[in-house]
Design an enzyme around this catalytic site. Sequence first.
Site, PDB file in Angstrom:
ATOM      1  N   THR A   1      39.388  55.068  39.920  1.00 20.29           N
ATOM      2  CA  THR A   1      39.264  55.078  38.468  1.00 20.29           C
ATOM      3  C   THR A   1      37.881  55.633  38.095  1.00 20.29           C
ATOM      4  O   THR A   1      36.952  55.529  38.882  1.00 20.29           O
ATOM      5  CB  THR A   1      39.392  53.622  38.002  1.00 20.29           C
ATOM      6  OG1 THR A   1      40.709  53.207  38.263  1.00 20.29           O
ATOM      7  CG2 THR A   1      39.049  53.425  36.546  1.00 20.29           C
TER       8      THR A   1
ATOM      9  N   ARG B   1      53.961  48.865  35.273  1.00 20.12           N
ATOM     10  CA  ARG B   1      52.753  48.062  35.548  1.00 20.12           C
ATOM     11  C   ARG B   1      51.514  48.635  34.822  1.00 20.12           C
ATOM     12  O   ARG B   1      51.281  49.835  34.806  1.00 20.12           O
ATOM     13  CB  ARG B   1      52.505  48.042  37.058  1.00 20.12           C
ATOM     14  CG  ARG B   1      51.260  47.261  37.500  1.00 20.12           C
ATOM     15  CD  ARG B   1      50.053  48.166  37.667  1.00 20.12           C
ATOM     16  NE  ARG B   1      48.917  47.461  38.259  1.00 20.12           N
ATOM     17  CZ  ARG B   1      47.681  47.952  38.303  1.00 20.12           C
ATOM     18  NH1 ARG B   1      47.432  49.142  37.810  1.00 20.12           N
ATOM     19  NH2 ARG B   1      46.702  47.268  38.850  1.00 20.12           N
TER      20      ARG B   1
ATOM     21  N   GLY C   1      47.314  48.051  34.512  1.00 19.50           N
ATOM     22  CA  GLY C   1      46.166  47.386  35.144  1.00 19.50           C
ATOM     23  C   GLY C   1      45.119  46.955  34.132  1.00 19.50           C
ATOM     24  O   GLY C   1      45.407  46.791  32.944  1.00 19.50           O
TER      25      GLY C   1
HETATM   26  N1  ASP Z   1      41.546  49.137  38.145  1.00 19.61           N
HETATM   27  C1  ASP Z   1      42.564  50.132  38.311  1.00 19.61           C
HETATM   28  C2  ASP Z   1      43.914  49.495  38.148  1.00 19.61           C
HETATM   29  O1  ASP Z   1      44.098  48.372  38.586  1.00 19.61           O
HETATM   30  C3  ASP Z   1      42.503  50.814  39.627  1.00 19.61           C
HETATM   31  C4  ASP Z   1      41.167  51.392  39.988  1.00 19.61           C
HETATM   32  O2  ASP Z   1      40.131  50.891  39.577  1.00 19.61           O
HETATM   33  O3  ASP Z   1      41.137  52.395  40.691  1.00 19.61           O
HETATM   34  O4  ASP Z   1      44.793  50.117  37.619  1.00 19.61           O
END
Ligand code: ASP
Length: 352
Positions: A218, A246, A248
């Site tokens: 991310t 889903r 996040g």
């Molecule tokens: N936090 C992000 C998620 O759970 C993933 C990431 O940080 O790469 O969607």
Amino acid sequence: MKKLLFITSLLIISFGCKLDSLKTDNPEKRQEKVNDFAIIIHGGAGTILKKNMSDEKEAAYKAKLTEAIKTGHSILKNGGTSQEAVLKTIQVMEESPLFNAGKGAVFTHEETNELDASFMDGKTLNAGAVAGVKNVKSPIELAIKIMTDSDHVMLSGEGASTFAKEKGLEIVAPNYFYTEKRFQSLQRIKNRNKTELDHDDKKAAFYDADIKNAKFGTVGCVALDKNGNIAAGTSTGGMTNKRWGRIGDAPIIGSGTYANNKTCGVSSTGWGEYFIRSQVAYDISAQMEYQQKSLKNATKDVIQNKLTKLGGTGGVVALDKNGNMAFEFNTAGMYRASMNDAGELILKIYKE
Ligand code: ASP
């Protein structure tokens, strides 16, 4: 004699206070402005190890992180807003296949890409967020548009795409997000023999192609401008093999992103389910507001103590109203960089 006793006890008390303020994260010191403007970014946290990284790949990550942070830094230096700096910095990373955001987004179980992003303005406490869009080139731009041009904070899926179209944002064909590397990661995870794994590993396997080499990816940015306004933003493709729509932490205000001029701005990266349950970004701000903690101590407590105890992995970048900056993560590495008002760049990947 009485006078001597009085002076001695005064000395003891004042020495005690001094010691106390030294060991308890001196509050006066925290009032000092250390930077008139500043910017801090991440490109994801995870098991990022030097031994698994080629020199070319490392150089590519460093070059892109530098390009991104310098974009935002020059906006701030020329008197631009933190909102503009966060937008343009994140867009550089969204357009790169290196990061799990925009162009380089990971694949869902159904072999599509569903993008999430959020943005918060620390001056007004206004915010915008988007979840599960499939055809918007820059999800961070859409998050900001939702904040500025709608009555809502969060839009999702088809409706969010319709809004983006109406506002003239760039729409791309879904295959714009196709990258061979991410597609292969999905295939590896799907082919994995999950029966060999214990319960926790199964949970992790659901999300990543290779647990031992798990990394997120991310992107996020927090900026403080010359007017003292903090802005924070986060953009992601989520986690590999996600399904059933889903969502996040990245588009959740208070979890993936938070900004408040009274305290700090935060952008998170990591295993989203844990970041949502921990309300990571807001907790850091709350500890500063209600417990008068410094940015460093608040980020440390939330990541190394609370999140870790819960079993979550990942990290944050954060910046406070005085221009102090903090990187905090409990994984092997986090792509990260910061620049202060003097133009000094800190650029790191691994834990040192
Ligand atoms: N936090 C992000 C998620 O759970 C993933 C990431 O940080 O790469 O969607």
